[in-house]
Scaffold this active site. Structure first.
Site, PDB file in Angstrom:
ATOM      1  N   GLU A 158       0.807  -1.222   0.000  1.00 57.13           N
ATOM      2  CA  GLU A 158       0.000   0.000   0.000  1.00 57.13           C
ATOM      3  C   GLU A 158       0.840   1.271   0.000  1.00 57.13           C
ATOM      4  OE1 GLU A 158      -2.516   0.320   3.409  1.00 57.13           O
ATOM      5  OE2 GLU A 158      -3.696   1.935   2.565  1.00 57.13           O
ATOM      6  N   GLU A 164       2.975   9.906   6.037  1.00 58.85           N
ATOM      7  CA  GLU A 164       3.149   8.615   6.712  1.00 58.85           C
ATOM      8  C   GLU A 164       4.393   7.868   6.244  1.00 58.85           C
ATOM      9  OE1 GLU A 164      -1.656   7.878   7.116  1.00 58.85           O
ATOM     10  OE2 GLU A 164      -0.298   6.178   7.244  1.00 58.85           O
ATOM     11  N   ASP A 191      -5.372   2.934  -1.652  1.00 62.46           N
ATOM     12  CA  ASP A 191      -6.207   3.540  -0.605  1.00 62.46           C
ATOM     13  C   ASP A 191      -6.643   4.900  -1.158  1.00 62.46           C
ATOM     14  OD1 ASP A 191      -6.074   3.840   2.943  1.00 62.46           O
ATOM     15  OD2 ASP A 191      -6.894   5.326   1.560  1.00 62.46           O
ATOM     16  N   HIS A 194      -5.328   8.123   0.560  1.00 63.77           N
ATOM     17  CA  HIS A 194      -3.932   8.477   0.241  1.00 63.77           C
ATOM     18  C   HIS A 194      -3.818   8.956  -1.204  1.00 63.77           C
ATOM     19  CE1 HIS A 194      -2.664   6.881   4.041  1.00 63.77           C
ATOM     20  NE2 HIS A 194      -3.065   5.662   3.769  1.00 63.77           N
ATOM     21  N   HIS A 217      -8.843   0.418  -0.685  1.00 68.20           N
ATOM     22  CA  HIS A 217      -9.417   0.952   0.542  1.00 68.20           C
ATOM     23  C   HIS A 217     -10.398   2.037   0.139  1.00 68.20           C
ATOM     24  CE1 HIS A 217      -6.313  -0.591   3.697  1.00 68.20           C
ATOM     25  NE2 HIS A 217      -7.265  -1.479   3.410  1.00 68.20           N
ATOM     26  N   ARG A 223     -11.442  10.959   4.826  1.00 70.68           N
ATOM     27  CA  ARG A 223     -11.224   9.690   5.530  1.00 70.68           C
ATOM     28  C   ARG A 223     -12.480   9.227   6.285  1.00 70.68           C
ATOM     29  NH1 ARG A 223      -5.319   7.470   7.588  1.00 70.68           N
ATOM     30  NH2 ARG A 223      -5.483   5.758   6.054  1.00 70.68           N
ATOM     31  N   GLU A 252     -12.113   1.380   4.703  1.00 72.16           N
ATOM     32  CA  GLU A 252     -11.145   1.695   5.748  1.00 72.16           C
ATOM     33  C   GLU A 252     -11.306   3.187   6.018  1.00 72.16           C
ATOM     34  OE1 GLU A 252      -6.869   2.385   5.317  1.00 72.16           O
ATOM     35  OE2 GLU A 252      -6.577   0.627   6.570  1.00 72.16           O
TER      36      GLU A 252
HETATM   37  C1  LER Z   1      -3.411   1.471   6.290  1.00 69.44           C
HETATM   38  O1  LER Z   1      -4.289   0.829   5.367  1.00 69.44           O
HETATM   39  C2  LER Z   1      -3.399   2.913   6.025  1.00 69.44           C
HETATM   40  O2  LER Z   1      -4.126   3.407   5.174  1.00 69.44           O
HETATM   41  C3  LER Z   1      -2.445   3.759   6.813  1.00 69.44           C
HETATM   42  O3  LER Z   1      -2.850   5.097   6.761  1.00 69.44           O
HETATM   43  C4  LER Z   1      -2.379   3.344   8.258  1.00 69.44           C
HETATM   44  O4  LER Z   1      -3.620   3.466   8.807  1.00 69.44           O
HETATM   45 MN    MN Z   2      -5.339   2.125   3.874  1.00 72.01          MN
END
Ligand code: LER
Ligand code: MN
Length: 274
Positions: A158, A164, A191, A194, A217, A223, A252
């Site tokens: 991912e 992050e 995701d 992101h 995700h 979010r 998520e």
């Molecule tokens: C994990 O899937 C993710 O998206 C990171 O931001 C940790 O939460």
């Molecule tokens: Mn994620």
């Protein structure tokens, strides 16, 4: 190109230390799994403290009872609880990180599901150069990808936003990494939260990534549950259909204390879009 097929999934965290994180349900696996099933989800994606913790929790019985599939197992608790990463300067930490993930790969494979590597990719910093970090990351993904392949499953990697990690932030960077691996058992987890931060166009990046996209995700720009932010999902779903995506839209998202509400909203968006 095979026709696209989508399945719905919802995240469940069993890691109280991750409070505030982007998980829809929290704790009480039997109760929340039954609720997810009653709402209409196809699967759950579980974020557990470790493989041994989950083994003793009776996940298999819950999956058998509810008929839910396991969409994936997260490994980020290795970072949240133990600050383990695959690119840490200390080799003993890198070894522990691989072992932590390896155990979750084995358990996930028992349920014919992939494990996810996101936060445990780590980052490069003063003592670790970017090339060195990528060498360690590639080596780990080859080893762990081969382990997943030997069990007949995949491993999801991912990209995370710039706040992050400073390793893999974008989908094209993820594709380049996967294409540099010896193993073909690693797929990209996109995701949407992101991607919304990092991509020029998430839908165009998905189309370019094609077969490499293995998991989504499913979450809005803020979010929160899909539909409760400002993301335009239509081009993204069209892109997934264009690449013949066959996988999960796995919620998520931050539930802000109302997991059931976030889960219901996710399914409303899911059923409207696919
Ligand atoms: C994990 O899937 C993710 O998206 C990171 O931001 C940790 O939460
Ligand atoms: Mn994620």
């Amino acid at each position: 190109m095979p026709a696209a097929s989508f399945s719905s999934s919802v995240t469940l965290s069993l890691v109280p230390e991750a409070a505030g994180g982007p998980f829809v349900f929290w704790g009480d696996l039997p109760r929340n799994a039954r609720l997810a099933k009653s709402l209409g989800f196809d699967a759950i994606e579980v974020f557990a403290p470790s493989a041994s913790f989950l083994k003793n929790l009776g996940l298999i019985e819950i999956l058998d009872e509810t008929g839910l599939r396991l969409a994936a197992l997260g490994t980020g608790a290795g970072w949240v609880l133990h600050k383990l990463t695959l690119t840490h300067s200390d080799s003993s930490i890198r070894i522990k990180s691989r072992a932590f993930i390896s155990e979750l790969i084995e358990l996930a494979a028992d349920y014919r599901a992939p494990a996810i590597i996101g936060s445990m990719q780590g980052r490069f910093d003063g003592s670790v150069s970017k090339p060195q970090a990528f060498e360690w990351l590639r080596d780990a993904l080859n080893q762990l990808g081969n382990q997943a392949a030997a069990r007949g499953t995949l491993l999801f990697f991912e990209p995370l936003n710039r706040y992050e990690t400073n390793l893999v932030n974008r989908i094209d960077q993820g594709v380049a990494l996967l294409e540099s691996l010896e193993t073909d058992a690693v797929r990209l987890l996109v995701d949407l939260f992101h991607a919304n931060i990092e991509e020029v166009s998430t839908s165009e990046a998905i189309k370019k990534a094609g077969r490499h996209v293995g998991h989504i995700h499913f979450v809005d720009s803020n979010r929160r549950a899909a539909g409760w932010g400002q993301m335009d999902f239509k081009p993204i779903i069209e892109a997934l259909k264009a690449i013949g995506y066959q996988g999960y839209l796995s919620a998520e998202a931050q539930s802000h204390g109302d997991g059931e509400g976030a889960a219901k909203q996710t399914l409303t968006a899911y059923n409207t879009l696919v």
